[in-house]
Design a protein around this motif. Structure first.
Motif, PDB file in Angstrom:
ATOM      1  N   ILE A 101     -29.927-102.953  -1.564  1.00 26.30           N
ATOM      2  CA  ILE A 101     -30.628-103.609  -2.664  1.00 26.30           C
ATOM      3  C   ILE A 101     -31.009-105.005  -2.186  1.00 26.30           C
ATOM      4  CG2 ILE A 101     -30.498-104.465  -5.030  1.00 26.30           C
ATOM      5  CD1 ILE A 101     -28.486-102.335  -5.675  1.00 26.30           C
ATOM      6  N   ASP A 102     -32.305-105.251  -2.053  1.00 24.65           N
ATOM      7  CA  ASP A 102     -32.795-106.544  -1.547  1.00 24.65           C
ATOM      8  C   ASP A 102     -32.113-106.908  -0.234  1.00 24.65           C
ATOM      9  OD1 ASP A 102     -34.513-106.903  -3.741  1.00 24.65           O
ATOM     10  OD2 ASP A 102     -32.883-107.741  -4.947  1.00 24.65           O
ATOM     11  N   GLY A 103     -31.928-105.903   0.628  1.00 27.70           N
ATOM     12  CA  GLY A 103     -31.328-106.133   1.934  1.00 27.70           C
ATOM     13  C   GLY A 103     -29.813-106.133   1.958  1.00 27.70           C
ATOM     14  N   HIS A 261     -24.976-109.904  -4.692  1.00 22.95           N
ATOM     15  CA  HIS A 261     -25.334-111.326  -4.661  1.00 22.95           C
ATOM     16  C   HIS A 261     -25.707-111.666  -3.227  1.00 22.95           C
ATOM     17  CE1 HIS A 261     -22.386-110.817  -7.946  1.00 22.95           C
ATOM     18  NE2 HIS A 261     -23.136-111.687  -8.593  1.00 22.95           N
ATOM     19  N   GLY A 262     -26.773-112.411  -3.056  1.00 18.49           N
ATOM     20  CA  GLY A 262     -27.195-112.744  -1.707  1.00 18.49           C
ATOM     21  C   GLY A 262     -27.951-114.053  -1.633  1.00 18.49           C
ATOM     22  N   THR A 276     -34.226-115.169  10.367  1.00 14.55           N
ATOM     23  CA  THR A 276     -33.769-114.828   9.021  1.00 14.55           C
ATOM     24  C   THR A 276     -32.244-114.815   9.010  1.00 14.55           C
ATOM     25  OG1 THR A 276     -35.717-113.449   8.613  1.00 14.55           O
ATOM     26  CG2 THR A 276     -33.826-113.135   7.165  1.00 14.55           C
ATOM     27  N   LEU A 277     -31.653-115.578   8.098  1.00 10.99           N
ATOM     28  CA  LEU A 277     -30.210-115.607   7.910  1.00 10.99           C
ATOM     29  C   LEU A 277     -29.892-115.061   6.521  1.00 10.99           C
ATOM     30  CD1 LEU A 277     -29.467-119.199   9.270  1.00 10.99           C
ATOM     31  CD2 LEU A 277     -29.254-117.045  10.523  1.00 10.99           C
ATOM     32  N   GLN A 278     -28.811-114.282   6.426  1.00 15.73           N
ATOM     33  CA  GLN A 278     -28.430-113.734   5.129  1.00 15.73           C
ATOM     34  C   GLN A 278     -26.912-113.739   4.976  1.00 15.73           C
ATOM     35  OE1 GLN A 278     -28.381-109.400   4.169  1.00 15.73           O
ATOM     36  NE2 GLN A 278     -29.859-109.904   2.554  1.00 15.73           N
TER      37      GLN A 278
END
Length: 604
Positions: A101-103, A261-262, A276-278
């Motif tokens: 979900i959203d990555g 949550h992200g 890109t950092l997550q």
């Protein structure tokens, strides 16, 4: 009801002429197949993309109702809305499909399955479904494929509110509302959804002789900002709280929570280099009760960190390098001998294009503190035979780490069990023409050390590895605008078989249909839109021994909508028009005929 011969004949004829327009459009962008933004037509894998327009036109009641319309995706549901459900792609099991979900990776680390039936359909912007292994990019779980859900995202500008109200059979009531917009270089989106239904008696003659209801309340928030130096920050959160009654003991019910949550950061240290950092967390919580008496609790959590680098080497050549860190943790009323594990993954991918040739190469190394190290890889090649015809071929390996239940659940878990591994090969043709689009894919997936429940007698089961399972099949997709109608269709024929050296060799894997077919037709008459859908599946076996057959079935849906303006419309749908009686799991009936009416405000 048996899978009607006339329906299968209709499937074969229709698939020779029409299929899923959304899944073949070359103008759409997808991320999931390569972890980078690519046009759908440039992807060498089998990918389906469903956007918000398609979702609203089909008028699904929930996520599973929508997904079962896509190629090679099978659903097993235990009694209607909100009930325990599993799903598989190309004959794989539910824990062989990675869900994002959203990555953010979701799913219970005890059962291995993601609670897609608890996701709010109204808060979704688009869904991407990749068929075939993707462990070389994502690691464990992506043996059958990947499903990624993208929630609604603000695009800036003035506030844009939206809402929908639905009423239907069995006291079905649903409502959603949200707003999106932006301020300066920032953007935001917020939404809330409520749903309740009386449900059906999931197991007539067994359990409680009453309807098994379902309630859900969910919310979603996304916000981001782009700074003058190019740095982009975005945060997102989704929570879905649900209550479901089910037939297993006296007034059995459960309370579930799905949370993600992200926080993402994107920037370019140099012009050809994008970072890109997550940081993210997902939670799957489930408490069960008999009446008001507490029975069990299973709370699982997945914390992840990601670092991805996309580097443009030259026009048409992209190198991706990345690192993932994942921690799975269990908190439960059941005592697990181990309740935490970590995994580190390093991956690389090279996408190239030169003239009529395209290729995708990827490698990944995973280091899991539970079962050690594992390497996966894939190679895909595409050759443009003409301006509108392409041949593709690919080979990939994948694996799945055992779940905590398979390893440590008291009386069932086996700490000596091995990870599942697979080798998949596929080839296909696809074309784009003035009259429409089409695709044909042949696949063969060989899974070794398939984890299964083995009976020890006396109602006792143990988690063990099966030597081998082989799943082979063919998928057809075609889409066209013909006689004033939009036609879309897909047909999957597959043979998911146990090929182990133990008794049962040659038996079909449990709860996998051999044939699946979908046909949708739609037409617009000024302000009025009308459509119909047919879904059909062949027989399946409810158990590994192939002694309990579940008959094939087909259902027909009708839908219509009236546009009062560019934003306001009234929608109506009748599902299971002919009140077909069928089961996808033995003794669990599915909903019969139902009607729904929706008022929607949605500027598109």
């Amino acid at each position: 009801m048996k899978f009607a011969r006339t329906s299968l004949a209709m499937a074969l004829m229709a698939t020779a002429a029409f299929s899923h327009a959304e899944s073949l459009s070359l103008d759409n962008q997808v991320v999931t197949a390569t972890r980078t933004g690519q046009s759908l037509g440039a992807n060498l894998g089998a990918v389906t993309r469903l956007d918000q327009r398609a979702i609203q036109r089909l008028q699904p009641t929930d996520m599973l109702d929508l997904l079962r319309r896509t190629p090679a995706l099978s659903i097993v549901n235990n009694g209607g809305a909100g009930k325990s459900s599993t799903f598989g792609i190309r004959g794989s099991s539910s824990d062989h499909v990675l869900v994002l979900i959203d990555g953010v990776r979701i799913g219970s680390v005890t059962s291995g399955s993601a609670a897609l039936h608890n996701l709010p359909i109204e808060q979704i912007e688009r869904i991407e479904i990749v068929r075939g292994p993707r462990s070389s990019l994502y690691g464990s779980e992506a043996i059958g494929g990947v499903i990624q859900v993208f929630t609604k995202r603000g695009t800036g500008g003035d506030p844009k509110p939206w809402m929908s109200l639905t009423a239907g059979s069995r006291n079905h009531h649903g409502g959603s509302a949200g707003v999106s917009g932006g301020i300066g270089q920032g953007w935001y989106s917020a939404a809330v959804t409520s749903l309740s239904t009386r449900g059906i008696d999931a197991r007539p003659g067994r359990g409680d002789p009453d309807n098994d209801g379902y309630r859900e309340l969910s919310g979603n928030l996304r916000a981001g900002y782009r700074f003058d130096n190019g740095l982009e920050l975005e945060g997102h959160a989704l929570e879905s709280h649900s209550h479901s009654d089910f037939d297993s003991g006296y007034k059995a019910n459960n309370d579930s929570k799905l949370k993600t949550h992200g926080l993402n950061a994107r920037f370019s240290p140099l012009e050809p280099w994008r970072v890109t950092l997550q940081a993210a967390r997902s939670e799957d919580q489930n408490d069960t009760f008999n009446g008001s008496t507490f029975n069990s609790r299973f709370d699982t959590r997945r914390d992840s960190l990601g670092w991805q680098n996309d580097i443009d080497l030259a026009p048409g050549h992209l190198l991706t390098l990345g690192f993932d860190h994942l921690t799975d943790e269990v908190s439960s009323s059941t005592n697990y001998s181990e309740n935490r594990r970590t995994n580190k993954g390093y991956y690389a991918q090279y996408l190239g294009q030169r003239g009529v040739h395209e290729w995708q190469l990827s490698l990944r190394h995973d280091d899991n503190e539970q079962f050690g190290r594992y390497n996966t890889g894939s190679i895909a090649y595409g050759l443009s035979l003409t301006d509108n015809l392409q041949w593709v071929a690919s080979y990939g390996t994948a694996f799945k780490a055992p779940t905590f239940n398979q390893l440590y659940y008291p009386g069932f878990g086996n700490p000596d069990i091995k990870e599942e591994t697979s080798r998949n090969i596929e080839t296909g043709l696809r074309g784009e023409h003035d009259w429409g689009n089409w695709a044909v894919n042949l696949f063969r997936n060989e899974v070794e050390d398939l984890i299964s429940s083995v009976s020890l007698g006396g109602g006792i089961y143990l988690s063990e590895n099966i030597d081998k399972a082989v799943i082979k099949g063919v998928e057809f997709e075609i889409a066209s605008h013909w006689l004033g109608w939009d036609w879309s269709s897909n047909l999957t024929l597959q043979d998911p078989a146990n090929r182990s050296s133990r008794p049962g060799q040659g038996d079909l894997l449990a709860r996998r249909a051999e044939q699946m077919f979908n046909l949708d037709i739609d037409r617009r008459f000024g302000r009025i839109g009308v459509g119909a859908g047919l879904h059909a599946e062949g027989r399946r076996w409810d158990n590994a021994a192939n002694s309990n057959e579940l008959h094939g079935y087909n259902t027909v849906d009708l839908r219509a909508e009236y546009w009062f303006s560019h934003a306001w419309r009234l929608q109506a749908r009748i599902s299971n028009l002919f009140d077909t009686d069928y089961e996808t799991a033995a003794s669990y009936q599915q909903p019969g005929r139902a009607g729904y009416l929706t008022v929607r405000y949605q500027p598109l």
